[in-house]
Design a protein around this motif. Sequence first.
Motif, PDB file in Angstrom:
ATOM      1  N   SER A 161      12.465   1.079 -18.493  1.00 17.96           N
ATOM      2  CA  SER A 161      12.666   0.118 -19.600  1.00 17.96           C
ATOM      3  C   SER A 161      11.724   0.606 -20.561  1.00 17.96           C
ATOM      4  O   SER A 161      12.275   0.438 -21.832  1.00 17.96           O
ATOM      5  CB  SER A 161      12.061  -1.171 -19.113  1.00 17.96           C
ATOM      6  N   GLY A 218      13.534  -7.353 -12.358  1.00 18.05           N
ATOM      7  CA  GLY A 218      12.858  -5.893 -13.431  1.00 18.05           C
ATOM      8  C   GLY A 218      13.492  -6.091 -14.510  1.00 18.05           C
ATOM      9  O   GLY A 218      12.878  -5.794 -15.551  1.00 18.05           O
ATOM     10  N   GLU A 221      20.422   1.417 -18.443  1.00 18.25           N
ATOM     11  CA  GLU A 221      19.558   1.493 -17.517  1.00 18.25           C
ATOM     12  C   GLU A 221      19.560   0.902 -16.158  1.00 18.25           C
ATOM     13  O   GLU A 221      20.001  -0.213 -15.933  1.00 18.25           O
ATOM     14  CB  GLU A 221      18.075   0.749 -17.999  1.00 18.25           C
TER      15      GLU A 221
HETATM   16 MG   LIG Z   1      13.121  -1.920 -16.018  1.00 21.77          MG
END
Ligand SMILES: [Mg+2]
Length: 312
Positions: free
Chosen positions: A58, A89, A143
Amino acid sequence: MSDLVTRVLAGERRALARALTLAENGGPEGQALLAAIYPHTGRAHVVGVTGPPGGGKSSLVNALARIFRQQGKTVAIVAVDPTSPYTGGAVMGDRIRMRDHAGDPGVFIRSMASRGSLGGLATATGDVVTLFDGAGFDLVLVETVGAGQVEVDIAREAHTTIVIEAPGLGDEIQAIKAGLLEIADIFVVNKADREGAQHAARALQMNLELGHKGTSTWMPPVLQTIATTGQGVNELADAILQHRTMLEQTGEWQARIKARLNDELRHILQRELFNHFMARLGPTTYAAVLDQVVARAVDPYTAASKLLTAEP
Ligand SMILES: [Mg+2]
Ligand SMILES: Nc1nc2c(ncn2[C@@H]2O[C@H](COP(=O)(O)OP(=O)(O)OP(=O)(O)O)[C@@H](O)[C@H]2O)c(=O)[nH]1
């Protein structure tokens, strides 16, 4: 619907948010929307970023977005978390990102969770990417956490795949086991400020050389970054753009797209053919043959060929 399509194609944020939800829900409305958007896609550079939990994905995506924005490019970010139905997350990362890019219309962030079905996640991610592409984003950064099959599936959607490692997570082995070594176009050892980064980079480099990775046109570079300070991130952004140039110059760009669409079309056909076949057969015929297999009267291969030639 056609109004929504027009507004999405114009890159209107509220329309896009609504379209993303429709696509994620996967109903007929979402499908119709995707069908209308599809002819307007194929421009965006899709970049997959994958690696172990906490490796700095991230932070790195965030730092990359900042650089691409400075270059005048628009960036969509998709954070996929197959491990949790609640995007723990991904949501954490999103908060940091949203603060960093707040008020910038050139950045759009979306996070997605598995909702229990991993199989559907790759498909849903593909649909979300299609919408961002249609909405005109120059880059779509995807991601994904972890190193399982879902990551590999999602990576297949990307033109450029970045595999992140970080020292001290014991992940070199994890990545290699999961076949991530095969799919990486660029390796990043993040947290280069930590002890062991050099070692991790050397180990990766050695693995690459042993495995004779790369082609005459592209050898995956092993870069080191500190996502939190931005060190090395310019080099990473350059490598991403270089990879795109290489793909375009060698014809790989089209070849990758064709290979992926071939896969996708075959998957859809397989599913549809099976559903069509089962519907025609009817449940009683199938159940009767299954009983014969269970009773050891017929083996599964013979049973399958009987079913395939059975008159409905
Ligand atoms: Mg992340
Ligand atoms: N020292 C150091 N810390 C970093 C670096 N990059 C990220 N971090 C920290 O590492 C932690 C995890 O970073 P994230 O960017 O959330 O990592 P992630 O891979 O997205 O994590 P998940 O999405 O939860 O799997 C955060 O506390 C970051 O501030 C780095 O280069 N050096």
